[in-house]
Design a protein around this motif. Structure first.
Motif, PDB file in Angstrom:
ATOM      1  N   ASP A  44      35.776  53.728  13.079  1.00 27.77           N
ATOM      2  CA  ASP A  44      35.254  52.603  12.297  1.00 27.77           C
ATOM      3  C   ASP A  44      34.040  53.083  11.497  1.00 27.77           C
ATOM      4  OD1 ASP A  44      33.983  50.303  11.337  1.00 27.77           O
ATOM      5  OD2 ASP A  44      34.451  49.145  13.143  1.00 27.77           O
ATOM      6  N   ALA A  45      34.277  53.463  10.238  1.00 25.43           N
ATOM      7  CA  ALA A  45      33.217  54.021   9.401  1.00 25.43           C
ATOM      8  C   ALA A  45      32.094  53.018   9.139  1.00 25.43           C
ATOM      9  CB  ALA A  45      33.797  54.508   8.077  1.00 25.43           C
ATOM     10  N   GLU A  46      32.424  51.749   8.990  1.00 26.68           N
ATOM     11  CA  GLU A  46      31.383  50.741   8.729  1.00 26.68           C
ATOM     12  C   GLU A  46      30.454  50.604   9.939  1.00 26.68           C
ATOM     13  OE1 GLU A  46      30.635  49.148   5.869  1.00 26.68           O
ATOM     14  OE2 GLU A  46      32.214  50.328   4.925  1.00 26.68           O
ATOM     15  N   ALA A  47      31.030  50.534  11.129  1.00 30.12           N
ATOM     16  CA  ALA A  47      30.215  50.425  12.339  1.00 30.12           C
ATOM     17  C   ALA A  47      29.408  51.699  12.561  1.00 30.12           C
ATOM     18  CB  ALA A  47      31.100  50.128  13.555  1.00 30.12           C
ATOM     19  N   LEU A  48      29.998  52.850  12.248  1.00 26.97           N
ATOM     20  CA  LEU A  48      29.270  54.102  12.374  1.00 26.97           C
ATOM     21  C   LEU A  48      28.094  54.120  11.398  1.00 26.97           C
ATOM     22  CD1 LEU A  48      30.558  57.545  13.111  1.00 26.97           C
ATOM     23  CD2 LEU A  48      29.200  57.309  11.054  1.00 26.97           C
ATOM     24  N   GLY A  49      28.343  53.798  10.151  1.00 24.50           N
ATOM     25  CA  GLY A  49      27.291  53.784   9.147  1.00 24.50           C
ATOM     26  C   GLY A  49      26.177  52.815   9.474  1.00 24.50           C
ATOM     27  N   ALA A  50      26.516  51.719  10.133  1.00 21.10           N
ATOM     28  CA  ALA A  50      25.520  50.702  10.477  1.00 21.10           C
ATOM     29  C   ALA A  50      24.479  51.218  11.460  1.00 21.10           C
ATOM     30  CB  ALA A  50      26.205  49.462  11.051  1.00 21.10           C
ATOM     31  N   GLN A  51      24.729  52.350  12.108  1.00 21.64           N
ATOM     32  CA  GLN A  51      23.758  52.908  13.049  1.00 21.64           C
ATOM     33  C   GLN A  51      22.691  53.746  12.342  1.00 21.64           C
ATOM     34  OE1 GLN A  51      24.006  51.507  15.981  1.00 21.64           O
ATOM     35  NE2 GLN A  51      25.811  50.598  15.003  1.00 21.64           N
ATOM     36  N   PHE A  52      22.863  53.949  11.040  1.00 20.29           N
ATOM     37  CA  PHE A  52      21.937  54.761  10.253  1.00 20.29           C
ATOM     38  C   PHE A  52      21.047  53.885   9.388  1.00 20.29           C
ATOM     39  CE2 PHE A  52      25.269  57.659  11.365  1.00 20.29           C
ATOM     40  CZ  PHE A  52      24.633  58.876  11.547  1.00 20.29           C
ATOM     41  N   GLY A  53      19.835  54.344   9.160  1.00 15.78           N
ATOM     42  CA  GLY A  53      18.928  53.662   8.250  1.00 15.78           C
ATOM     43  C   GLY A  53      19.431  53.759   6.819  1.00 15.78           C
ATOM     44  N   GLU A  54      18.991  52.841   5.997  1.00 13.93           N
ATOM     45  CA  GLU A  54      19.397  52.839   4.580  1.00 13.93           C
ATOM     46  C   GLU A  54      19.101  54.173   3.912  1.00 13.93           C
ATOM     47  OE1 GLU A  54      21.050  50.756   2.612  1.00 13.93           O
ATOM     48  OE2 GLU A  54      21.331  49.252   4.172  1.00 13.93           O
ATOM     49  N   ARG A  55      17.981  54.806   4.258  1.00 15.85           N
ATOM     50  CA  ARG A  55      17.557  56.051   3.611  1.00 15.85           C
ATOM     51  C   ARG A  55      17.711  57.258   4.536  1.00 15.85           C
ATOM     52  NH1 ARG A  55      11.926  55.775   2.175  1.00 15.85           N
ATOM     53  NH2 ARG A  55      12.381  57.536   0.837  1.00 15.85           N
ATOM     54  N   ALA A  56      18.643  57.191   5.467  1.00 14.31           N
ATOM     55  CA  ALA A  56      18.823  58.266   6.445  1.00 14.31           C
ATOM     56  C   ALA A  56      19.255  59.572   5.784  1.00 14.31           C
ATOM     57  CB  ALA A  56      19.871  57.852   7.480  1.00 14.31           C
ATOM     58  N   SER A  57      18.944  60.667   6.457  1.00 15.97           N
ATOM     59  CA  SER A  57      19.435  61.982   6.073  1.00 15.97           C
ATOM     60  C   SER A  57      20.174  62.556   7.278  1.00 15.97           C
ATOM     61  CB  SER A  57      18.276  62.899   5.670  1.00 15.97           C
ATOM     62  OG  SER A  57      18.780  64.151   5.255  1.00 15.97           O
ATOM     63  N   TRP A  58      21.435  62.906   7.078  1.00 17.04           N
ATOM     64  CA  TRP A  58      22.281  63.361   8.171  1.00 17.04           C
ATOM     65  C   TRP A  58      22.948  64.663   7.764  1.00 17.04           C
ATOM     66  CZ3 TRP A  58      23.128  63.101  13.033  1.00 17.04           C
ATOM     67  CH2 TRP A  58      24.331  63.521  13.577  1.00 17.04           C
ATOM     68  N   GLY A  68      21.503  58.823   2.894  1.00 13.39           N
ATOM     69  CA  GLY A  68      21.660  57.381   2.760  1.00 13.39           C
ATOM     70  C   GLY A  68      22.834  56.842   3.550  1.00 13.39           C
ATOM     71  N   ARG A  69      22.646  55.618   4.056  1.00 14.71           N
ATOM     72  CA  ARG A  69      23.696  54.959   4.844  1.00 14.71           C
ATOM     73  C   ARG A  69      25.002  54.883   4.065  1.00 14.71           C
ATOM     74  NH1 ARG A  69      22.236  49.119   6.696  1.00 14.71           N
ATOM     75  NH2 ARG A  69      20.909  50.266   8.138  1.00 14.71           N
ATOM     76  N   ALA A  70      24.940  54.545   2.782  1.00 16.59           N
ATOM     77  CA  ALA A  70      26.160  54.395   1.982  1.00 16.59           C
ATOM     78  C   ALA A  70      26.933  55.709   1.909  1.00 16.59           C
ATOM     79  CB  ALA A  70      25.824  53.881   0.584  1.00 16.59           C
ATOM     80  N   ALA A  71      26.248  56.824   1.708  1.00 18.57           N
ATOM     81  CA  ALA A  71      26.920  58.126   1.629  1.00 18.57           C
ATOM     82  C   ALA A  71      27.511  58.522   2.976  1.00 18.57           C
ATOM     83  CB  ALA A  71      25.946  59.193   1.138  1.00 18.57           C
ATOM     84  N   ILE A  72      26.792  58.239   4.047  1.00 22.46           N
ATOM     85  CA  ILE A  72      27.284  58.560   5.393  1.00 22.46           C
ATOM     86  C   ILE A  72      28.547  57.755   5.684  1.00 22.46           C
ATOM     87  CG2 ILE A  72      26.745  58.380   7.866  1.00 22.46           C
ATOM     88  CD1 ILE A  72      23.739  58.896   6.954  1.00 22.46           C
ATOM     89  N   THR A  73      28.527  56.483   5.353  1.00 29.30           N
ATOM     90  CA  THR A  73      29.693  55.616   5.569  1.00 29.30           C
ATOM     91  C   THR A  73      30.862  56.059   4.700  1.00 29.30           C
ATOM     92  OG1 THR A  73      28.219  53.775   6.111  1.00 29.30           O
ATOM     93  CG2 THR A  73      30.495  53.217   5.538  1.00 29.30           C
TER      94      THR A  73
END
Length: 154
Positions: A44-58, A68-73
């Motif tokens: 579940d990419a949406e639920a996974l992405g929701a665990q990251f901050g908007e400006r996260a770096s992964w 960013g959360r959007a790129a991670i998702t």
């Protein structure tokens, strides 16, 4: 010589806690890790992405940095439908380190499993998450996942 000389080191179950990490914060932070594991195993990419901050770096286990959360998702959806579709894992928090008020570094051991949660052969992971209190709750704001062989993981 330990870098934690004079600091509080506590074993909370199997988790090493360095510094002042109140029980409520431990529960919130380990909850983020549990939700991330659940989202990964459900693909579940949406639920996974929701665990990251908007400006996260992964940085993922392949060394690809996502900002960013959007790129991670966006990356996670196709990855989990394609090359990770048959990959499952158990995430175990092994250490919490108080970094600053509202910021905790989290060491996580990842064990490959089958869809039912039974350990299987394959690369293990060692991840470092920096989890911080955000306006929308505790979120991963930075992190890196490292793939390691089973022998190195022991």
């Amino acid at each position: 010589m330990s870098p934690y000389r004079g600091e509080v080191l506590v074993m909370a179950g199997e988790v090493l806690v360095a510094g002042d990490v109140p029980v409520a914060v431990r529960e919130a932070v380990t909850g983020v890790v549990a939700a991330l594991e659940d989202a990964f195993n459900r693909k579940d990419a949406e639920a996974l992405g929701a665990q990251f901050g908007e400006r996260a770096s992964w940085t993922n286990a392949a060394g690809r940095r996502l900002d960013g959360r959007a790129a991670i998702t966006a990356f996670s959806g196709p990855a989990m439908r394609e090359f990770l579709k048959d990959s499952y894992a158990r995430y175990e928090v092994v250490k919490l380190l108080a970094v600053a008020d509202g910021v905790v570094a989290v060491n996580v051991a990842q064990t490959p499993t089958d869809a039912a949660g039974r350990p299987v052969e394959g690369p293990h992971g060692r991840a470092l998450y920096v989890v911080a209190r955000q306006a929308d709750g505790w979120k991963i704001v930075a992190g890196q996942n490292n793939a390691v062989d089973a022998q190195s993981a022991a």
